[in-house]
Design a protein around this motif. Structure first.
Motif, PDB file in Angstrom:
ATOM      1  N   ALA A 277      68.102  40.558  56.276  1.00 52.80           N
ATOM      2  CA  ALA A 277      68.349  41.044  54.919  1.00 52.80           C
ATOM      3  C   ALA A 277      69.519  40.313  54.270  1.00 52.80           C
ATOM      4  O   ALA A 277      69.449  39.895  53.107  1.00 52.80           O
ATOM      5  CB  ALA A 277      68.602  42.549  54.938  1.00 52.80           C
ATOM      6  N   LEU A 278      70.597  40.146  55.023  1.00 55.11           N
ATOM      7  CA  LEU A 278      71.750  39.439  54.477  1.00 55.11           C
ATOM      8  C   LEU A 278      71.437  37.975  54.209  1.00 55.11           C
ATOM      9  O   LEU A 278      71.870  37.405  53.189  1.00 55.11           O
ATOM     10  CB  LEU A 278      72.931  39.546  55.446  1.00 55.11           C
ATOM     11  CG  LEU A 278      73.566  40.927  55.610  1.00 55.11           C
ATOM     12  CD1 LEU A 278      74.579  40.903  56.751  1.00 55.11           C
ATOM     13  CD2 LEU A 278      74.247  41.368  54.329  1.00 55.11           C
ATOM     14  N   ALA A 279      70.674  37.355  55.097  1.00 55.50           N
ATOM     15  CA  ALA A 279      70.370  35.928  54.954  1.00 55.50           C
ATOM     16  C   ALA A 279      69.470  35.657  53.768  1.00 55.50           C
ATOM     17  O   ALA A 279      69.580  34.601  53.126  1.00 55.50           O
ATOM     18  CB  ALA A 279      69.727  35.406  56.228  1.00 55.50           C
ATOM     19  N   SER A 280      68.569  36.582  53.454  1.00 48.34           N
ATOM     20  CA  SER A 280      67.636  36.345  52.357  1.00 48.34           C
ATOM     21  C   SER A 280      68.230  36.657  50.989  1.00 48.34           C
ATOM     22  O   SER A 280      67.587  36.407  49.967  1.00 48.34           O
ATOM     23  CB  SER A 280      66.379  37.204  52.548  1.00 48.34           C
ATOM     24  OG  SER A 280      66.711  38.589  52.589  1.00 48.34           O
ATOM     25  N   GLY A 281      69.454  37.189  50.952  1.00 47.43           N
ATOM     26  CA  GLY A 281      70.058  37.535  49.665  1.00 47.43           C
ATOM     27  C   GLY A 281      70.622  36.348  48.917  1.00 47.43           C
ATOM     28  O   GLY A 281      70.622  36.340  47.678  1.00 47.43           O
ATOM     29  N   GLY A 282      71.115  35.360  49.623  1.00 45.25           N
ATOM     30  CA  GLY A 282      71.694  34.204  48.947  1.00 45.25           C
ATOM     31  C   GLY A 282      73.015  34.543  48.280  1.00 45.25           C
ATOM     32  O   GLY A 282      73.753  35.428  48.704  1.00 45.25           O
ATOM     33  N   ILE A 283      73.308  33.823  47.209  1.00 43.58           N
ATOM     34  CA  ILE A 283      74.583  33.999  46.518  1.00 43.58           C
ATOM     35  C   ILE A 283      74.565  35.234  45.626  1.00 43.58           C
ATOM     36  O   ILE A 283      75.477  36.057  45.661  1.00 43.58           O
ATOM     37  CB  ILE A 283      74.925  32.752  45.683  1.00 43.58           C
ATOM     38  CG1 ILE A 283      74.990  31.510  46.580  1.00 43.58           C
ATOM     39  CG2 ILE A 283      76.268  32.948  44.971  1.00 43.58           C
ATOM     40  CD1 ILE A 283      76.077  31.566  47.632  1.00 43.58           C
ATOM     41  N   PHE A 284      73.536  35.380  44.816  1.00 45.69           N
ATOM     42  CA  PHE A 284      73.475  36.474  43.850  1.00 45.69           C
ATOM     43  C   PHE A 284      72.356  37.471  44.140  1.00 45.69           C
ATOM     44  O   PHE A 284      72.108  38.359  43.333  1.00 45.69           O
ATOM     45  CB  PHE A 284      73.321  35.922  42.435  1.00 45.69           C
ATOM     46  CG  PHE A 284      74.488  35.068  42.009  1.00 45.69           C
ATOM     47  CD1 PHE A 284      75.695  35.645  41.688  1.00 45.69           C
ATOM     48  CD2 PHE A 284      74.368  33.688  41.958  1.00 45.69           C
ATOM     49  CE1 PHE A 284      76.771  34.862  41.300  1.00 45.69           C
ATOM     50  CE2 PHE A 284      75.430  32.897  41.563  1.00 45.69           C
ATOM     51  CZ  PHE A 284      76.642  33.477  41.236  1.00 45.69           C
ATOM     52  N   GLY A 285      71.679  37.336  45.259  1.00 48.60           N
ATOM     53  CA  GLY A 285      70.702  38.326  45.664  1.00 48.60           C
ATOM     54  C   GLY A 285      69.353  38.177  44.989  1.00 48.60           C
ATOM     55  O   GLY A 285      69.172  37.397  44.045  1.00 48.60           O
ATOM     56  N   SER A 286      68.411  38.961  45.464  1.00 53.52           N
ATOM     57  CA  SER A 286      67.053  38.930  44.907  1.00 53.52           C
ATOM     58  C   SER A 286      66.874  39.865  43.727  1.00 53.52           C
ATOM     59  O   SER A 286      65.811  39.892  43.126  1.00 53.52           O
ATOM     60  CB  SER A 286      66.054  39.312  46.014  1.00 53.52           C
ATOM     61  OG  SER A 286      66.363  40.595  46.541  1.00 53.52           O
ATOM     62  N   GLY A 287      67.901  40.635  43.387  1.00 52.86           N
ATOM     63  CA  GLY A 287      67.812  41.545  42.257  1.00 52.86           C
ATOM     64  C   GLY A 287      67.820  42.992  42.719  1.00 52.86           C
ATOM     65  O   GLY A 287      67.312  43.320  43.788  1.00 52.86           O
ATOM     66  N   LEU A 288      68.385  43.841  41.901  1.00 47.43           N
ATOM     67  CA  LEU A 288      68.485  45.260  42.244  1.00 47.43           C
ATOM     68  C   LEU A 288      67.099  45.878  42.353  1.00 47.43           C
ATOM     69  O   LEU A 288      66.290  45.790  41.429  1.00 47.43           O
ATOM     70  CB  LEU A 288      69.312  45.985  41.175  1.00 47.43           C
ATOM     71  CG  LEU A 288      69.779  47.399  41.502  1.00 47.43           C
ATOM     72  CD1 LEU A 288      70.705  47.387  42.710  1.00 47.43           C
ATOM     73  CD2 LEU A 288      70.483  48.016  40.302  1.00 47.43           C
ATOM     74  N   GLY A 289      66.816  46.480  43.489  1.00 46.95           N
ATOM     75  CA  GLY A 289      65.525  47.103  43.741  1.00 46.95           C
ATOM     76  C   GLY A 289      64.485  46.180  44.335  1.00 46.95           C
ATOM     77  O   GLY A 289      63.378  46.620  44.627  1.00 46.95           O
TER      78      GLY A 289
END
Length: 453
Positions: A277-289
């Protein structure tokens, strides 16, 4: 005198004045640093950090609980906002407790220490009574209070140990008894071990670790000598090692530190998917929800591993923001404990700071794969009303202590009321005089010593 061609005398020019050297422009980064340092050293800095940091963590936690718990609620045939509504209700009650604790005088906090620890011990013993205690995820540390609501008394044991231990050590310091090792250890250590035993009867190793950290924090603040500190730490470490060796579940959690593969029987499934989960978020994430791991892949997504969902949806920026808020909260607590002259305030503020900081480090370290999964929630952030209520009361304690500093009281007394002013207050001296008298009265009350409460 020689004349010019026109026959007029030459005009004598005035001597040039020496030009003053222009002031060199200072480095803008240095100016920013000086301004930030002045703002950081203000008397109310700790007060604002505690109040603002805790509220931001709680609000962001509510948002992430709503995002991380929707799938879990739907899988249980419940409305998607089920866990969010329960957490919001707990946050409202906790806000009331925070406000009440922040307005209580120190004497009342000390008077509440003994009733709170007596109630916590009674409820923790009641958990082990068949038919009353409820088992959740293999740990019997809960009591049903009606309907879907459960109460975890061990969470209130943390607050009880902080208040009672701070009052006990403050009384002994006033009598100058802390120079003797037996007065420093007894009855603080036996009572703490009694609370640890009641917690371990239910199998909750994570809460026991937090309680041990609070005990060591209080002993360190009391000035325990190194040999005494190391002795108590060695005994606690030996007991913990025995408890880990005798439990296959705890041994499996210990072996999952730094795991990148679920392993045989998916023993490290939760730890590995937290890293995913942490690795797939990147710098700014995949978006809320937009988290993928919360769709049944990551267990306890809205409780113990909500930090992993935060990293997936908000990215590195979101996780660093959470870390910065906890760091600011920890710094403010240390500052309050270090600047006070009241021994009870110093021990209580240090105990609360140790509690929140240690729990945050253990939770985040487990999500990052650096520590074994202890099953403790992220303070003020994870889902769980039993953990949120005593933590918000403890934050109210820190706010009350930050307001009680002499410099902070003087700064607060200098403030003029923003509401309730009359429109003609500036026009006549008669209306200004009562305000000046009120201000001086507040200053006089703020100038009292810490013992005159």
């Amino acid at each position: 005198m020689s004349s010019s061609r026109t026959g007029r005398p030459p005009v004598q020019r005035a001597a040039r004045r020496p030009t003053a050297p222009r002031p060199s422009r200072e480095n803008p980064f240095r100016q920013l640093y000086i301004r930030a340092k002045k703002a950081w050293d203000r008397p109310l800095t700790a007060y604002y950090l505690i109040l603002g940091g805790s509220l931001l963590i709680t609000v962001l936690g509510l948002v992430m609980v709503y995002s991380a718990s929707q799938i879990k609620a739907l899988q249980m045939s419940l409305p998607g906002s089920y866990f969010f509504r329960k957490q919001s209700l707990a946050a409202l009650i906790g806000a009331g407790l925070l406000f009440a604790a922040s307005r209580m005088p120190v004497k009342l906090h000390r008077a509440l220490a003994y009733p709170i620890i007596a109630g916590a011990v009674f409820l923790m013993a009641l958990v082990q009574v068949p038919g009353i205690g409820v088992s959740v995820n293999g740990n019997q540390n809960w009591i049903s209070v009606g309907g879907p609501f459960l109460l975890q008394p061990s969470e209130f044991g943390k607050l009880a140990l902080v208040l009672w231990g701070a009052d006990l050590l403050a009384r002994k310091q006033d009598k100058k008894l802390l120079t003797q090792w037996k007065h420093m250890l007894v009855p603080l250590v036996p009572v703490a071990f009694m609370l640890l035993g009641l917690i371990m009867l239910g199998g909750d190793m994570g809460t026991a670790i937090i309680l041990t950290a609070i005990l060591f924090g209080l002993l360190w603040l009391a000035g325990a000598p190194t040999r005494l500190f190391v002795g108590v730490l060695s005994i606690a470490g030996l007991i913990g090692l025995i408890l880990i060796k005798t439990s296959p579940n705890r041994m499996a959690r210990l072996q999952c530190i730094g795991a990148t593969d679920p392993g045989p029987g998916d023993a490290c499934w939760q730890a590995v998917h937290g890293i995913y989960a942490l690795a797939s978020g990147g710098i700014f994430g995949s978006g809320l929800g937009a988290s993928v791991e919360k769709w049944g892949q990551l267990p306890e997504a809205h409780t113990d591993f909500i930090f992993a969902v935060t990293g997936e949806e908000l990215g590195l920026a979101g996780t660093l923001s959470v870390l910065a808020l906890f760091a600011a909260l920890g710094y403010a607590g240390i500052r309050v404990a270090g600047r006070t002259e009241d021994p009870f305030v110093r021990y209580a503020a240090g105990g609360v700071t140790t509690w929140i900081t240690a729990q945050a480090v253990i939770n985040i370290g487990a999500v990052l794969g650096l520590l074994p999964i202890a099953g403790v929630p992220l303070p003020l952030f994870s889902y769980g009303g039993s953990a949120l209520l005593p933590t918000m009361f403890a934050i109210g304690l820190l706010i009350a202590f930050a307001r009680d500093e002499p410099a902070a009281r003087a700064a607060l007394s200098m403030r003029q009321p923003r509401f309730g002013r009359k429109r003609g207050a500036r026009g006549s001296a008669a209306t200004r005089e009562p305000r000046r008298w009120n201000t001086m009265r507040r200053r006089a009350s703020a100038a009292r010593s810490s013992g005159e409460r």
